[in-house]
Design a protein around this motif. Sequence first.
Motif, PDB file in Angstrom:
ATOM      1  N   VAL A  54       0.841  -1.207   0.000  1.00 38.28           N
ATOM      2  CA  VAL A  54       0.000   0.000   0.000  1.00 38.28           C
ATOM      3  C   VAL A  54       0.873   1.252   0.000  1.00 38.28           C
ATOM      4  N   GLN A  55       1.914   1.261   0.800  1.00 38.44           N
ATOM      5  CA  GLN A  55       2.826   2.404   0.818  1.00 38.44           C
ATOM      6  C   GLN A  55       3.478   2.598  -0.546  1.00 38.44           C
ATOM      7  N   SER A  56       3.897   1.511  -1.159  1.00 38.78           N
ATOM      8  CA  SER A  56       4.517   1.604  -2.484  1.00 38.78           C
ATOM      9  C   SER A  56       3.538   2.145  -3.518  1.00 38.78           C
ATOM     10  N   GLN A  57       2.292   1.679  -3.469  1.00 44.62           N
ATOM     11  CA  GLN A  57       1.278   2.181  -4.401  1.00 44.62           C
ATOM     12  C   GLN A  57       1.044   3.676  -4.188  1.00 44.62           C
ATOM     13  N   LEU A  58       0.948   4.102  -2.935  1.00 41.44           N
ATOM     14  CA  LEU A  58       0.710   5.524  -2.637  1.00 41.44           C
ATOM     15  C   LEU A  58       1.897   6.389  -3.057  1.00 41.44           C
ATOM     16  N   ILE A  59       3.103   5.916  -2.823  1.00 41.00           N
ATOM     17  CA  ILE A  59       4.295   6.664  -3.219  1.00 41.00           C
ATOM     18  C   ILE A  59       4.332   6.820  -4.736  1.00 41.00           C
ATOM     19  N   THR A  61       1.890   6.695  -6.845  1.00 42.03           N
ATOM     20  CA  THR A  61       0.784   7.543  -7.300  1.00 42.03           C
ATOM     21  C   THR A  61       1.038   9.012  -6.984  1.00 42.03           C
ATOM     22  N   PHE A  62       1.363   9.315  -5.741  1.00 43.18           N
ATOM     23  CA  PHE A  62       1.418  10.716  -5.314  1.00 43.18           C
ATOM     24  C   PHE A  62       2.760  11.405  -5.549  1.00 43.18           C
ATOM     25  N   GLU A  63       3.813  10.636  -5.849  1.00 39.10           N
ATOM     26  CA  GLU A  63       5.083  11.274  -6.190  1.00 39.10           C
ATOM     27  C   GLU A  63       5.310  11.367  -7.690  1.00 39.10           C
ATOM     28  N   GLN A 115      -0.625   4.694 -14.611  1.00 39.82           N
ATOM     29  CA  GLN A 115      -1.059   4.342 -13.265  1.00 39.82           C
ATOM     30  C   GLN A 115      -1.476   2.877 -13.181  1.00 39.82           C
TER      31      GLN A 115
END
Length: 177
Positions: A54-59, A61-63, A115
């Motif tokens: 989840v952290q990898s997906q968020l990073i 996406t948002f970076e 994405q």
Amino acid sequence: MKLVRENNPIRVQARIKELAIDYGVIMFYLVLLLLANLVFYFLVLDGIPEFTIVQSQLIATFESVVPIVLIFSLLDYKKPFGTYGKRRAGLKVQYKTPSFFRSLVRNSIKFLPWQLAHIGVIDGIYSEFATSSSIIFTNAGILLALILLVMGFFRKDKRHLGDLIAGTQVVLIRRES
């Protein structure tokens, strides 16, 4: 917007030039992002931490994806209505009714394959590509990218799915003489 040009005379070479330049801009941003992250990880965190899926997906996406979508949307919305690649290729985005929202919709769809591929590849890294979701998302990203490219290159009006939904069209810049 002027009526949609049913026969839009953009040459394939202009679109390739646009894509190559914009790809270079994105790669430059990603290299700067990598360097900034490495500096942060090694100077502040004393190494690269382990991330959950989840952290990898968020990073990812948002970076990477969200900033690129926002930057390209702003460039397409503000005069001269085009990214650096479009400007160098003599192209611009034309709007049915200009709005940042239309530009955001257009660019969100344009970068959706990226994405989707992120989602699939990150899931695949954590699952050794043994889950159906990693395969589905990765292939969906590739398929959507191919559909958008074919539409942009080969439709007579040169509009891809994002243009159709957002009410936009990439057109040649009329040179004033």
